[in-house]
Write a protein that holds these residues in place. Structure first.
Motif, mmCIF file in Angstrom:
data_model
loop_
_atom_site.group_PDB
_atom_site.id
_atom_site.type_symbol
_atom_site.label_atom_id
_atom_site.label_comp_id
_atom_site.label_asym_id
_atom_site.label_seq_id
_atom_site.Cartn_x
_atom_site.Cartn_y
_atom_site.Cartn_z
ATOM 1 N N ALA A 103 66.569 75.888 17.809
ATOM 2 C CA ALA A 103 66.688 74.726 18.692
ATOM 3 C C ALA A 103 67.178 73.494 17.927
ATOM 4 C CB ALA A 103 65.352 74.437 19.359
ATOM 5 N N ALA A 104 66.690 73.311 16.696
ATOM 6 C CA ALA A 104 67.126 72.172 15.892
ATOM 7 C C ALA A 104 68.612 72.281 15.553
ATOM 8 C CB ALA A 104 66.290 72.082 14.617
ATOM 9 N N LEU A 105 69.062 73.493 15.234
ATOM 10 C CA LEU A 105 70.494 73.689 14.961
ATOM 11 C C LEU A 105 71.334 73.377 16.201
ATOM 12 C CD1 LEU A 105 70.663 76.922 12.763
ATOM 13 C CD2 LEU A 105 71.096 74.557 12.075
ATOM 14 N N GLY A 106 70.837 73.773 17.370
ATOM 15 C CA GLY A 106 71.562 73.460 18.597
ATOM 16 C C GLY A 106 71.668 71.972 18.846
ATOM 17 N N VAL A 107 70.576 71.236 18.615
ATOM 18 C CA VAL A 107 70.595 69.787 18.800
ATOM 19 C C VAL A 107 71.535 69.126 17.804
ATOM 20 C CG1 VAL A 107 69.193 67.687 18.673
ATOM 21 C CG2 VAL A 107 68.280 69.728 19.790
ATOM 22 N N LEU A 108 71.480 69.552 16.544
ATOM 23 C CA LEU A 108 72.375 68.985 15.530
ATOM 24 C C LEU A 108 73.830 69.270 15.847
ATOM 25 C CD1 LEU A 108 70.407 69.772 12.241
ATOM 26 C CD2 LEU A 108 70.713 67.546 13.335
ATOM 27 N N THR A 109 74.127 70.472 16.338
ATOM 28 C CA THR A 109 75.503 70.801 16.697
ATOM 29 C C THR A 109 75.988 69.942 17.857
ATOM 30 O OG1 THR A 109 75.127 73.086 15.984
ATOM 31 C CG2 THR A 109 77.034 72.674 17.404
ATOM 32 N N ALA A 110 75.138 69.751 18.878
ATOM 33 C CA ALA A 110 75.508 68.905 20.010
ATOM 34 C C ALA A 110 75.729 67.464 19.556
ATOM 35 C CB ALA A 110 74.426 68.964 21.090
ATOM 36 N N TRP A 111 74.846 66.954 18.688
ATOM 37 C CA TRP A 111 75.017 65.589 18.176
ATOM 38 C C TRP A 111 76.311 65.446 17.386
ATOM 39 C CZ3 TRP A 111 75.255 63.619 13.163
ATOM 40 C CH2 TRP A 111 75.169 62.231 13.063
ATOM 41 N N TRP A 112 76.626 66.468 16.583
ATOM 42 C CA TRP A 112 77.870 66.425 15.796
ATOM 43 C C TRP A 112 79.088 66.439 16.704
ATOM 44 C CZ3 TRP A 112 81.825 70.080 15.338
ATOM 45 C CH2 TRP A 112 82.763 69.810 14.354
ATOM 46 N N LEU A 113 79.045 67.219 17.785
ATOM 47 C CA LEU A 113 80.164 67.261 18.720
ATOM 48 C C LEU A 113 80.347 65.916 19.412
ATOM 49 C CD1 LEU A 113 79.710 70.789 20.351
ATOM 50 C CD2 LEU A 113 81.475 70.085 18.724
ATOM 51 N N VAL A 114 79.235 65.279 19.794
ATOM 52 C CA VAL A 114 79.331 63.964 20.424
ATOM 53 C C VAL A 114 79.928 62.943 19.466
ATOM 54 C CG1 VAL A 114 77.972 62.049 21.366
ATOM 55 C CG2 VAL A 114 77.463 64.398 22.050
ATOM 56 N N GLN A 115 79.479 62.960 18.210
ATOM 57 C CA GLN A 115 80.033 62.039 17.222
ATOM 58 C C GLN A 115 81.505 62.299 16.972
ATOM 59 O OE1 GLN A 115 78.454 59.382 15.825
ATOM 60 N NE2 GLN A 115 76.789 59.871 17.242
ATOM 61 N N ALA A 116 81.912 63.561 16.971
ATOM 62 C CA ALA A 116 83.319 63.896 16.775
ATOM 63 C C ALA A 116 84.166 63.375 17.929
ATOM 64 C CB ALA A 116 83.476 65.413 16.633
ATOM 65 N N VAL A 117 83.652 63.518 19.151
ATOM 66 C CA VAL A 117 84.394 63.022 20.312
ATOM 67 C C VAL A 117 84.504 61.497 20.263
ATOM 68 C CG1 VAL A 117 84.338 62.780 22.821
ATOM 69 C CG2 VAL A 117 83.833 64.993 21.768
ATOM 70 N N VAL A 118 83.417 60.816 19.881
ATOM 71 C CA VAL A 118 83.443 59.353 19.793
ATOM 72 C C VAL A 118 84.422 58.895 18.703
ATOM 73 C CG1 VAL A 118 82.073 57.308 19.221
ATOM 74 C CG2 VAL A 118 81.115 59.091 20.691
ATOM 75 N N SER A 119 84.418 59.583 17.567
ATOM 76 C CA SER A 119 85.323 59.207 16.475
ATOM 77 C C SER A 119 86.783 59.409 16.857
ATOM 78 C CB SER A 119 84.987 60.026 15.223
ATOM 79 O OG SER A 119 83.655 59.802 14.807
ATOM 80 N N ALA A 120 87.047 60.446 17.635
ATOM 81 C CA ALA A 120 88.428 60.748 18.036
ATOM 82 C C ALA A 120 88.746 60.212 19.423
ATOM 83 C CB ALA A 120 88.656 62.260 17.997
ATOM 84 N N SER A 121 87.950 59.254 19.918
ATOM 85 C CA SER A 121 88.146 58.776 21.290
ATOM 86 C C SER A 121 89.513 58.119 21.474
ATOM 87 C CB SER A 121 87.035 57.791 21.657
ATOM 88 O OG SER A 121 87.030 56.692 20.760
ATOM 89 N N SER A 122 89.963 57.345 20.472
ATOM 90 C CA SER A 122 91.268 56.689 20.613
ATOM 91 C C SER A 122 92.398 57.704 20.719
ATOM 92 C CB SER A 122 91.510 55.760 19.425
ATOM 93 O OG SER A 122 91.453 56.484 18.196
ATOM 94 N N VAL A 123 92.314 58.759 19.908
ATOM 95 C CA VAL A 123 93.337 59.806 19.971
ATOM 96 C C VAL A 123 93.252 60.566 21.289
ATOM 97 C CG1 VAL A 123 94.212 61.895 18.852
ATOM 98 C CG2 VAL A 123 93.322 60.020 17.458
ATOM 99 N N LEU A 124 92.032 60.848 21.743
ATOM 100 C CA LEU A 124 91.864 61.555 23.010
ATOM 101 C C LEU A 124 92.406 60.733 24.181
ATOM 102 C CD1 LEU A 124 88.265 63.051 22.557
ATOM 103 C CD2 LEU A 124 90.451 64.240 22.360
#
Length: 368
Positions: free
Chosen positions: A40-61
């Motif tokens: 469960a902790a790995l799942g939460v960390l993966t979801a958090w990492w995906l959200v951060q990746a989307v936020v970081s690449a928001s301008s490109v998206l």
């Protein structure tokens, strides 16, 4: 089963050590609370990492989404040229050259007036300072608070130079970033136009085969609605720009072409764009004379009524069928999320959402 979850079978008791070279298997750790918590902790960390990746690449998206949106909007023009006998590559080239020509005309019409006015302001700056010194109220304030003396000290100090250089440097960075983003959008739009059909086929193949035909029909309808919305908006803005140009020419307002292009571009922005363009053009009219400014306000007020109640319904009647309330909500929510880009994308996305609700959700609810 009713007896609980089925557990994996242990190794048969009649198996020898030769059959189990690494020993008899132990109990399964599937129900171990440590394993569950770690997973469960790995799942939460993966979801958090995906959200951060989307936020970081928001301008490109955002650039990618805008490019895809423009490609879908320009696709009807490409298909019309194809119906006239042109190959798709030639049709895309003609449409793309037309888009580049619009940007070039806008730059040639807007940049020279801005340069001229900036130069005139710099040349007349000493005259403005002298007029301030001759003004009785300014002279009285200067005698009481030494405003002009402090202003002169600030200008001659190093703080003014550093801040001025920083402001010019920041403006240059913003300008370079805007040019780079515009070129990126143009290139991506060209690629999306060239591969739009293959992208649709690939997206439809992700749908199960039993539902692929219906998904394809809904997807084509959504794409047609977005394309019709963009094409209709461009036509409405073109009409607004042409009407503004001839009106400003008749009123002898300077920089009529630049102001007409600004009105046409701002008219693309839902709800507030027309007021922005009309305000800029009317302000320039007031610089000519108060009478011209008032006439400009009257003209734009009457034209907005004509556009809202006659031009827009006539152009949009076959492209996007969205209730007025949904249009306002889509523009407000899109603008709150992504600014001007979100306001532009909000209305066709609301149209697509309403189509899915009407054709998928409601029939399924009727079957329950």
């Amino acid at each position: 089963t009713s007896a609980g979850p089925v557990r994996p079978l242990a190794a048969p008791s009649d198996m020898t050590s030769a059959d189990l070279p690494f020993g008899r298997p132990g109990r399964s750790m599937r129900g171990n609370p440590f394993v569950f918590g770690f997973t469960a902790a790995l799942g939460v960390l993966t979801a958090w990492w995906l959200v951060q990746a989307v936020v970081s690449a928001s301008s490109v998206l955002i650039l990618i989404i805008v490019s895809l949106f423009l490609a879908i909007g320009l696709n009807p023009a490409v298909e019309n040229l194809q119906k006239r006998g042109l190959a798709r590559v030639v049709a895309i080239t003609v449409v793309f050259l037309g888009v580049i020509a619009v940007f070039a005309v806008f730059g040639l019409a807007v940049v020279p007036p801005l340069t001229t006015q900036s130069t005139d302001f710099v040349e007349k700056l000493p005259q403005y300072v002298q007029e301030l010194q001759n003004n009785p109220m300014i002279r009285d304030l200067d005698q009481r608070f030494q405003i002009l003396e402090k202003l002169q000290q600030y200008v001659t100090s190093g703080d003014f130079g550093s801040q001025m250089f920083g402001g010019v440097l920041g403006f240059g960075q913003v300008l370079i970033g805007a040019v780079f983003n515009a070129l990126t959008v143009l290139v991506l739009t060209l690629y999306f136009l060239g591969s739009l059909n293959s992208l649709k086929k690939m997206a439809y193949r992700l749908v199960p085969k039993s539902r692929r035909t219906r998904a394809g029909l809904l997807g084509d309808k959504i794409i047609d609605s977005i394309g019709g919305y963009v094409a209709g908006n461009l036509i409405i803005s073109l009409i607004a720009g042409v009407a503004t140009f001839f009106f400003l020419i008749a009123m002898k307002v300077p920089y009529a072409l630049a102001l007409a292009l600004i009105v046409a571009l701002t008219d693309l922005i839902p709800m507030v764009g027309a007021f922005i363009g009309a305000g800029i053009a009317s302000l320039v009219g007031f610089f000519v004379s108060p009478t011209v400014g008032i006439v400009c306000l009257i003209f734009f007020t009457i034209y907005q009524q004509v556009e809202n109640y006659w031009i827009a319904p006539s152009v949009m009647k076959s492209s996007v069928d969205v209730p007025p309330l949904a249009t306002i909500v889509g523009a407000l929510v899109g603008g709150a999320l992504l600014g001007v880009v979100g306001a532009l994308l909000g209305i066709p996305l609301v149209a697509a959402l309403l189509l899915i609700v009407r054709e998928v959700v409601m029939p399924r609810q009727e079957q329950v």
